[in-house]
Design a protein around this motif. Structure first.
Motif, PDB file in Angstrom:
ATOM      1  N   ARG A  74       0.828  -1.210   0.000  1.00  0.00           N
ATOM      2  CA  ARG A  74       0.000   0.000   0.000  1.00  0.00           C
ATOM      3  C   ARG A  74       0.856   1.252   0.000  1.00  0.00           C
ATOM      4  NH1 ARG A  74      -5.154  -1.552   3.919  1.00  0.00           N
ATOM      5  NH2 ARG A  74      -5.767  -3.352   2.676  1.00  0.00           N
ATOM      6  N   ILE A  75       1.959   1.218   0.707  1.00  0.00           N
ATOM      7  CA  ILE A  75       2.853   2.379   0.750  1.00  0.00           C
ATOM      8  C   ILE A  75       3.625   2.501  -0.559  1.00  0.00           C
ATOM      9  CG2 ILE A  75       4.901   3.335   1.891  1.00  0.00           C
ATOM     10  CD1 ILE A  75       3.785   1.981   4.500  1.00  0.00           C
ATOM     11  N   ALA A  76       4.176   1.398  -1.040  1.00  0.00           N
ATOM     12  CA  ALA A  76       4.997   1.427  -2.249  1.00  0.00           C
ATOM     13  C   ALA A  76       4.185   1.740  -3.503  1.00  0.00           C
ATOM     14  CB  ALA A  76       5.724   0.094  -2.416  1.00  0.00           C
ATOM     15  N   ASP A  77       2.925   1.323  -3.545  1.00  0.00           N
ATOM     16  CA  ASP A  77       2.086   1.572  -4.717  1.00  0.00           C
ATOM     17  C   ASP A  77       1.492   2.973  -4.721  1.00  0.00           C
ATOM     18  OD1 ASP A  77       2.568  -0.904  -5.798  1.00  0.00           O
ATOM     19  OD2 ASP A  77       0.731  -1.807  -5.020  1.00  0.00           O
ATOM     20  N   GLY A  78       1.597   3.674  -3.599  1.00  0.00           N
ATOM     21  CA  GLY A  78       1.032   5.023  -3.513  1.00  0.00           C
ATOM     22  C   GLY A  78       1.869   6.038  -4.278  1.00  0.00           C
ATOM     23  N   ASP A  79       1.290   7.192  -4.494  1.00  0.00           N
ATOM     24  CA  ASP A  79       2.016   8.285  -5.151  1.00  0.00           C
ATOM     25  C   ASP A  79       2.729   9.103  -4.087  1.00  0.00           C
ATOM     26  OD1 ASP A  79       1.245   7.652  -7.713  1.00  0.00           O
ATOM     27  OD2 ASP A  79      -0.594   8.847  -7.605  1.00  0.00           O
ATOM     28  N   GLY A  80       4.019   8.934  -3.975  1.00  0.00           N
ATOM     29  CA  GLY A  80       4.786   9.699  -2.996  1.00  0.00           C
ATOM     30  C   GLY A  80       4.628   9.162  -1.592  1.00  0.00           C
ATOM     31  N   GLU A  81       3.879   9.901  -0.774  1.00  0.00           N
ATOM     32  CA  GLU A  81       3.720   9.555   0.629  1.00  0.00           C
ATOM     33  C   GLU A  81       2.330   9.004   0.909  1.00  0.00           C
ATOM     34  OE1 GLU A  81       6.502  12.823   2.827  1.00  0.00           O
ATOM     35  OE2 GLU A  81       4.464  13.429   2.318  1.00  0.00           O
ATOM     36  N   THR A  82       2.254   8.198   1.972  1.00  0.00           N
ATOM     37  CA  THR A  82       0.976   7.658   2.418  1.00  0.00           C
ATOM     38  C   THR A  82       0.834   7.964   3.898  1.00  0.00           C
ATOM     39  OG1 THR A  82       1.143   5.854   0.820  1.00  0.00           O
ATOM     40  CG2 THR A  82      -0.426   5.572   2.623  1.00  0.00           C
ATOM     41  N   CYS A  83      -0.260   8.624   4.240  1.00  0.00           N
ATOM     42  CA  CYS A  83      -0.541   8.908   5.648  1.00  0.00           C
ATOM     43  C   CYS A  83      -0.987   7.615   6.327  1.00  0.00           C
ATOM     44  CB  CYS A  83      -1.628   9.973   5.777  1.00  0.00           C
ATOM     45  SG  CYS A  83      -2.044  10.364   7.492  1.00  0.00           S
ATOM     46  N   VAL A  84      -0.589   7.439   7.567  1.00  0.00           N
ATOM     47  CA  VAL A  84      -0.987   6.253   8.300  1.00  0.00           C
ATOM     48  C   VAL A  84      -2.511   6.128   8.346  1.00  0.00           C
ATOM     49  CG1 VAL A  84      -0.962   7.298  10.611  1.00  0.00           C
ATOM     50  CG2 VAL A  84      -0.474   4.871  10.348  1.00  0.00           C
ATOM     51  N   CYS A  85      -3.198   7.254   8.344  1.00  0.00           N
ATOM     52  CA  CYS A  85      -4.662   7.218   8.386  1.00  0.00           C
ATOM     53  C   CYS A  85      -5.258   6.674   7.092  1.00  0.00           C
ATOM     54  CB  CYS A  85      -5.221   8.614   8.672  1.00  0.00           C
ATOM     55  SG  CYS A  85      -4.883   9.819   7.380  1.00  0.00           S
ATOM     56  N   ASP A  86      -4.486   6.659   6.004  1.00  0.00           N
ATOM     57  CA  ASP A  86      -4.971   6.177   4.715  1.00  0.00           C
ATOM     58  C   ASP A  86      -4.605   4.716   4.427  1.00  0.00           C
ATOM     59  OD1 ASP A  86      -6.160   8.605   4.051  1.00  0.00           O
ATOM     60  OD2 ASP A  86      -4.266   9.404   3.257  1.00  0.00           O
ATOM     61  N   LEU A  87      -3.915   4.065   5.363  1.00  0.00           N
ATOM     62  CA  LEU A  87      -3.512   2.678   5.127  1.00  0.00           C
ATOM     63  C   LEU A  87      -4.691   1.727   5.161  1.00  0.00           C
ATOM     64  CD1 LEU A  87      -0.128   2.482   7.038  1.00  0.00           C
ATOM     65  CD2 LEU A  87      -0.509   2.458   4.566  1.00  0.00           C
ATOM     66  N   GLY A  88      -5.761   2.104   5.831  1.00  0.00           N
ATOM     67  CA  GLY A  88      -6.965   1.272   5.854  1.00  0.00           C
ATOM     68  C   GLY A  88      -6.809   0.063   6.748  1.00  0.00           C
ATOM     69  N   ASP A  89      -7.824  -0.754   6.729  1.00  0.00           N
ATOM     70  CA  ASP A  89      -7.880  -1.936   7.572  1.00  0.00           C
ATOM     71  C   ASP A  89      -7.061  -3.059   6.950  1.00  0.00           C
ATOM     72  OD1 ASP A  89      -8.582  -3.825   9.461  1.00  0.00           O
ATOM     73  OD2 ASP A  89     -10.530  -4.248   8.547  1.00  0.00           O
TER      74      ASP A  89
END
Length: 141
Positions: A74-89
């Protein structure tokens, strides 16, 4: 140096003499002191150096957990940065997610930055480069 006799693993089979100068000493492959190598075409590669093996093992260990693999993807596939709140369940509690994210950071796979209440994660560039060894092993020969 005189040949050394090794204890046979099977009592029904006799021990064989091994010459440390021929066999390379402890940790090396063994061959009879007075005989040929198992096959003239047998030519094992050098393999990984100790440091490379330890680095690769740490990386594989970090990715071997299904929760960590899902978080990393989820982090690596994101664009740039990923907020911990957006990691989901991901099927585990928040403290467990924090634990897995720490393991990914310690393995050098992700970086983090705290901004106020939230923590933002991004993949480390070339962190997966050591996995090229694994891909090479599976290549058609």
């Amino acid at each position: 140096m005189s040949p050394t006799t090794l204890a046979a693993p099977d009592p029904a089979r006799p021990a064989r003499a091994v010459d440390p100068e021929v066999d390379g000493g402890p940790g090396e492959g063994l061959r009879p002191a007075d005989g040929p190598v198992c096959s003239p075409t047998c030519c094992p590669a050098d393999g990984l150096a100790v440091g490379e093996a330890e680095e690769l093992a740490g990386l594989l260990k970090a990715l071997a957990d299904p929760v960590r693999l899902r978080l990393y993807s989820r982090i690596a596939d994101g664009d740039g940065e990923t907020c911990v709140c957006d990691l989901g369940d991901v099927g585990v509690s928040q403290p467990t997610v924090s634990h897995h994210l720490r393991k990914l950071r310690e393995a050098g796979l992700i970086e983090s930055e705290r901004r106020g209440t939230w923590v933002y994660y991004r993949p480390v560039r070339d962190a997966l480069a050591p996995l090229q060894h694994v891909a090479h092993w599976s290549a058609d020969r």
